[in-house]
Scaffold this motif. Structure first.
Motif, mmCIF file in Angstrom:
data_model
loop_
_atom_site.group_PDB
_atom_site.id
_atom_site.type_symbol
_atom_site.label_atom_id
_atom_site.label_comp_id
_atom_site.label_asym_id
_atom_site.label_seq_id
_atom_site.Cartn_x
_atom_site.Cartn_y
_atom_site.Cartn_z
ATOM 1 N N ARG A 151 0.826 -1.172 -0.088
ATOM 2 C CA ARG A 151 0.027 -0.142 0.055
ATOM 3 C C ARG A 151 0.786 1.257 0.015
ATOM 4 O O ARG A 151 2.195 1.024 0.440
ATOM 5 C CB ARG A 151 -0.922 -0.004 1.260
ATOM 6 N N SER A 152 0.305 2.515 -0.333
ATOM 7 C CA SER A 152 1.123 3.793 -0.356
ATOM 8 C C SER A 152 0.292 4.881 -0.082
ATOM 9 O O SER A 152 -1.042 4.951 -0.498
ATOM 10 C CB SER A 152 1.776 3.747 -1.632
ATOM 11 N N ILE A 153 0.789 5.790 0.789
ATOM 12 C CA ILE A 153 -0.017 7.063 1.122
ATOM 13 C C ILE A 153 0.110 7.700 0.078
ATOM 14 O O ILE A 153 -0.852 8.947 0.012
ATOM 15 C CB ILE A 153 0.465 7.521 2.725
ATOM 16 N N PHE A 154 1.086 7.717 -0.862
ATOM 17 C CA PHE A 154 1.251 8.696 -1.918
ATOM 18 C C PHE A 154 0.110 8.777 -3.032
ATOM 19 O O PHE A 154 -0.278 9.757 -3.615
ATOM 20 C CB PHE A 154 2.517 8.394 -2.782
ATOM 21 N N PHE A 155 -0.598 7.790 -3.032
ATOM 22 C CA PHE A 155 -1.862 7.771 -3.922
ATOM 23 C C PHE A 155 -2.899 8.629 -3.230
ATOM 24 O O PHE A 155 -3.987 8.657 -4.007
ATOM 25 C CB PHE A 155 -2.499 6.273 -3.804
ATOM 26 N N MET A 156 -2.996 9.115 -1.968
ATOM 27 C CA MET A 156 -3.670 9.803 -1.289
ATOM 28 C C MET A 156 -3.600 11.265 -1.288
ATOM 29 O O MET A 156 -4.485 11.833 -0.535
ATOM 30 C CB MET A 156 -4.123 9.061 0.007
ATOM 31 N N LEU A 157 -2.238 11.721 -1.380
ATOM 32 C CA LEU A 157 -2.099 13.052 -1.044
ATOM 33 C C LEU A 157 -2.779 13.996 -1.756
ATOM 34 O O LEU A 157 -3.108 14.986 -1.598
ATOM 35 C CB LEU A 157 -0.597 13.267 -1.379
ATOM 36 N N GLU A 158 -3.090 13.771 -3.129
ATOM 37 C CA GLU A 158 -3.678 14.615 -4.058
ATOM 38 C C GLU A 158 -5.263 14.279 -4.309
ATOM 39 O O GLU A 158 -6.147 14.912 -4.582
ATOM 40 C CB GLU A 158 -3.035 14.517 -5.589
ATOM 41 N N THR A 159 -5.485 12.895 -4.268
ATOM 42 C CA THR A 159 -6.790 12.559 -4.607
ATOM 43 C C THR A 159 -7.743 12.452 -3.471
ATOM 44 O O THR A 159 -9.062 12.271 -3.655
ATOM 45 C CB THR A 159 -6.810 11.002 -4.967
ATOM 46 N N ASN A 160 -7.540 13.014 -2.206
ATOM 47 C CA ASN A 160 -8.401 12.859 -1.130
ATOM 48 C C ASN A 160 -9.501 13.955 -1.423
ATOM 49 O O ASN A 160 -9.300 15.106 -1.679
ATOM 50 C CB ASN A 160 -7.627 13.351 0.128
ATOM 51 N N PRO A 161 -10.559 13.362 -1.410
ATOM 52 C CA PRO A 161 -12.030 14.289 -1.692
ATOM 53 C C PRO A 161 -12.262 15.056 -0.454
ATOM 54 O O PRO A 161 -13.194 15.898 -0.748
ATOM 55 C CB PRO A 161 -13.028 13.241 -2.217
ATOM 56 N N GLY A 162 -11.779 14.881 0.484
ATOM 57 C CA GLY A 162 -12.476 15.574 1.727
ATOM 58 C C GLY A 162 -12.077 17.228 1.801
ATOM 59 O O GLY A 162 -13.036 17.677 2.145
ATOM 60 N N PRO A 163 -10.987 17.742 1.456
ATOM 61 C CA PRO A 163 -10.935 18.879 1.387
ATOM 62 C C PRO A 163 -11.904 19.855 0.502
ATOM 63 O O PRO A 163 -12.679 20.803 1.032
ATOM 64 C CB PRO A 163 -9.424 19.414 0.836
#
Length: 628
Positions: free
Chosen positions: A212-224
Motif C-alpha cells: 500500500r502507499s500513502i502517496f496515492f492519497m495526497l492529491e486524490t483525497n476528496p475531503g478538502p
C-alpha cells in the motif's frame, strides 16, 4: 520568461507527464485489484494469482508508460521504440522503473522521429520498408544498451536519493506539509500532473514493497473539496447555495474535483481551508498507517474504497472524514465572516477568474481550409482531455443538457485524447491540447476552449445545431408538401372527373368508376369485379352524399399504382337506400391513398363545400380541391 509563459510551460509539462500515465490507468487499477485481492495480506490470498503482481509492476506497467510517452512524440513507431529502449532500464535495475520509463519513452520517440526525418526523401524506391525496419531496430537496440549501461544506473541513483528524501520527510512527520503545495496547485488544474506524473510513480514503487502507499492519497483525497462545498451549502446564500449540492455529488461521488475549484477562487482565502483539510487528512493517514494499493481514478469515495487494502478501511475513511471536518470548519468561518460583512460572492466571477488564470483566448474560429461540418452532418461530439474523465466529463454533461433542451439527439461523450473515436465530427479540447487532438482525429472539426466550466463555445455550437434543425424541419416540410402535391396530381387526372352524369344503377356507377381507373393504367381490368364484390359485402357509402367504391383486400395485387376517379350524379345514385351524388372510385397502393381520403373527409365535413361538390359544373374546382 514571464509568469504567464512559465505557468503555461509548467502546465504543458504536467499534461505531458499525465498523458503518459492516464491512458494506462485501467492497467494500474487491474494491478491494484490483483494486489489487493491475492497477495498474502490481501482479501483473498492466492499464491498462484499473486505471482502476477511482480511481473506486472516490473515489466507491464513501465512498458505501457514508455509506449504511451513515445507515442505522444512520434506515434505508434515512437511508442514501440520507447518501449524497447525502456527494457534497458528495467533489466538494469531491481526496482520498478517508472521514472526510467518516463524518460526513455519520450526519448525513444524523439530519437526515431529525428532519424526518420534524416532519411525522409533520401531512400530509393522499394527500400522504404527495409530502411524503416532496420533504422527502428538499430535505434531501439542502441537506446536499450544506453539505458542499461548509463541511464538506468543514473535513474537508480536518483531514485535512491528521492526515496531517502521521502523517507526523511515521512520519518520527521513532515508529509502533511506537502498540502502547502499540492492543494493550491490543484486549483491551477495541475492535479493530473501532480498525481499521475509525480505521486503515482512514487506510490506504485512503495506499494510494490509494502502492499500500500500513502502517496496515492495526497492529491486524490476528496475531503478538502467536500468541506468547502458543504460550507457553501450551509452558510452561503442565493445561487451559490443552490449550486453546492450538485457540485457535492459530482465531486465526492463522481470524483471530478475540478468542480470545486471555482468555489475556492471565488474567495481565495479558502485556500486555507483546503490546505488545512489536506494537511489534517495526510496527518491522520500517516498516523494510522493508511494507504491504497493503486491510484483511485477518478478520485471519488467509491474509487477510494475499491483501492483500499484489507484491514485499512477505517484508517482511510478516518483521514477523509477528518480532512472534510477541518476544511468545513475553516471554510465556514470564512464564508460566515463574508456574509456578516455583506460581501457578495459570485460564482460567475470566479469562473471568469479561473479562465483568466488559464488564459482567456477562445480559439473557436477555424482557420481557412479546416474541416467544418454542417449541422445535419453532426451526430457525435467528443470532449477530450488527458484523462477523459474530469474536465471533459463536466463539459460533455453541460453540452449534452443544452442540446437536449433544443431537441437534439446528437451523441456527446468524453474521452481521453488517445481514445477519440474516428467517427466523431466535432472534438472539443482545451486549447493546449488541440494539436494533439488533431493528430488523433484528423478528420474531425476541432473546437478549442480555454476551460470546460463556462465558455461561449457551447452556446455557439448549440445555436448552430439548433439553426440546422430548424432549417432541416422547414426543408422536410417543404419536400413533404411538394411530394404530397405531386402524388395527389398523379393520383387524380382531370380526364377521370366526370360531372353532370345522369343517374344509373349502383353497379353501373361502380363499373364506370372502375373503367376510368383501368383505362388510365391504375389497375388491371379484373379490379372492377373486385370493386363490385366489395360492395356486395358491405356498402361503401360514407355519408354526405358520397360513396367510395374500391376492391376487396385480395385485389391489392390488381393495383398498378394509386389512383382515383370522380363521378358526379346531380340526381344521385341509390347505394342500399342512401343517395350518393359523388361516386369516387379508389385504387390504393400501400397507404398512398390515405391522404386523399383524409382530404375528402375534411371536404365533406363542411356542408357548404359538400353541397358545391355535388352540384358544381366547374371541373377545375373539384380537381383543385382534391390535389392541392
Amino acid at each position: 520568461m514571464t509568469k504567464s509563459s512559465f505557468q503555461n510551460s509548467v502546465q504543458s509539462f504536467g499534461r505531458f507527464l499525465s498523458g503518459m500515465v492516464m491512458p494506462n490507468i485501467g492497467a494500474f487499477i487491474a494491478w491494484g485489484l490483483i494486489t489487493a485481492l491475492f497477495i498474502p495480506t490481501g482479501w483473498l490470498p492466492n499464491e498462484g494469482l499473486a505471482s502476477l503482481v511482480g511481473p506486472m509492476i516490473t515489466y507491464l506497467l513501465p512498458l505501457l508508460i514508455a509506449f504511451s510517452g513515445g507515442k505522444l512524440v512520434a506515434g505508434i513507431r515512437g511508442g514501440v521504440i520507447g518501449a524497447v529502449a525502456t527494457m534497458g532500464v528495467i533489466v538494469g535495475s531491481d526496482i520498478p522503473m517508472f521514472i526510467g520509463a518516463m524518460l526513455m519513452g519520450p526519448l525513444g520517440g524523439y530519437t526515431i522521429k529525428k532519424v526518420d526525418q534524416l532519411f525522409e526523401g533520401n531512400v530509393k524506391s522499394g527500400f522504404e520498408m527495409l530502411v524503416s525496419n532496420f533504422s527502428a531496430g538499430i535505434v531501439g537496440g542502441a537506446l536499450a544498451i544506453l539505458a542499461f549501461q548509463i541511464i538506468g544506473p543514473v535513474v537508480y541513483g536518483l531514485n535512491t536519493v528521492l526515496a531517502a528524501g521521502v523517507e526523511f520527510i515521512v520519518n520527521q512527520g513532515l508529509l502533511p506539509l506537502s498540502s502547502l503545495f499540492v492543494e493550491p496547485a490543484k486549483i491551477l488544474f495541475l492535479n493530473n500532473a501532480i498525481n499521475h506524473g509525480v505521486l503515482s510513480p512514487l506510490g506504485i514503487q512503495e506499494a510494490a514493497e509494502a502492499g500500500r502507499s500513502i502517496f496515492f492519497m495526497l492529491e486524490t483525497n476528496p475531503g478538502p473539496g467536500l468541506g468547502v462545498l458543504l460550507a457553501y451549502w450551509v452558510f452561503a446564500k442565493g445561487m451559490i447555495k443552490q449550486s453546492a449540492p450538485g457540485a457535492i455529488i459530482i465531486h465526492f461521488f463522481g470524483g471530478i474535483h475540478e468542480i470545486y475549484f471555482p468555489y475556492v477562487l471565488m474567495k481565495p482565502s479558502l485556500l486555507l481551508a483546503v490546505i488545512g483539510g489536506g494537511a489534517s487528512g495526510v496527518f491522520v493517514f500517516n498516523l494510522l498507517g493508511a494507504g491504497l494499493v493503486a491510484t483511485p481514478s477518478p478520485g471519488s469515495i467509491f474509487a477510494y474504497i475499491a483501492m483500499t487494502p484489507r484491514g485499512a478501511l477505517f484508517s482511510v475513511l478516518s483521514g477523509v472524514v477528518v480532512s472534510t471536518v477541518v476544511s468545513f470548519a475553516i471554510a465556514s468561518a470564512l464564508i460566515k465572516r463574508s456574509a456578516d460583512k455583506g460581501e457578495e460572492l459570485s460564482l460567475d466571477a470566479a469562473t471568469n477568474k479561473l479562465r483568466d488564470m488559464k488564459g482567456r483566448d477562445l480559439h473557436n474560429e477555424k482557420k481557412s481550409g479546416e474541416k467544418s461540418y454542417s449541422a445535419d452532418e453532426i451526430n457525435k461530439i467528443v470532449f477530450a482531455c488527458d484523462a477523459g474523465m474530469g474536465s471533459s466529463a463536466m463539459g460533455a454533461s453541460r453540452l449534452r443538457k443544452k442540446l437536449e433542451n433544443v431537441g437534439s439527439d446528437i451523441t456527446v461523450v468524453n474521452k481521453a485524447i488517445e481514445e477519440i473515436p474516428q467517427d466523431a465530427q466535432i472534438v472539443i479540447t482545451h486549447k493546449n491540447l488541440t494539436e494533439r487532438a488533431k493528430k488523433a482525429a484528423p478528420k474531425a472539426e476541432h473546437v478549442s476552449i480555454d476551460d470546460f466550466l463556462q465558455t461561449p463555445a457551447y452556446d455557439m455550437l448549440v445555436n448552430r445545431i439548433k439553426k440546422g434543425l430548424e432549417e432541416k424541419k422547414t426543408e422536410v416540410k417543404t419536400v413533404k408538401k411538394e411530394s404530397e402535391e405531386k402524388l395527389n396530381k398523379n393520383i387524380l387526372k382531370k380526364k377521370n372527373i366526370k360531372l353532370g352524369l345522369e343517374s344509373v344503377e349502383r353497379d353501373e356507377a361502380i363499373k364506370m368508376a372502375g373503367n376510368l381507373l383501368y383505362e388510365s393504367g391504375y389497375v388491371d381490368e379484373d379490379y372492377i369485379d373486385a370493386m363490385l364484390d366489395r360492395e356486395e359485402e358491405l356498402t361503401t357509402y360514407i355519408g354526405q352524399g358520397v360513396a367510395i367504391p374500391h376492391g376487396v383486400g385480395s385485389a391489392k395485387k390488381k393495383i398498378k399504382k394509386t389512383g382515383i376517379s370522380i363521378l358526379q350524379f346531380p340526381e344521385g345514385v341509390d347505394f342500399d337506400g342512401e343517395t350518393a351524388y359523388l361516386v369516387i372510385g379508389i385504387a390504393g397502393l400501400g397507404n398512398e391513398h390515405l391522404k386523399v381520403l383524409a382530404n375528402l373527409s375534411e371536404l365533406i365535413e363542411n356542408d357548404e363545400t359538400a353541397e358545391k361538390l355535388r352540384k358544381t359544373d366547374d371541373l377545375d374546382y373539384i380537381y383543385n380541391k382534391f390535389t392541392l
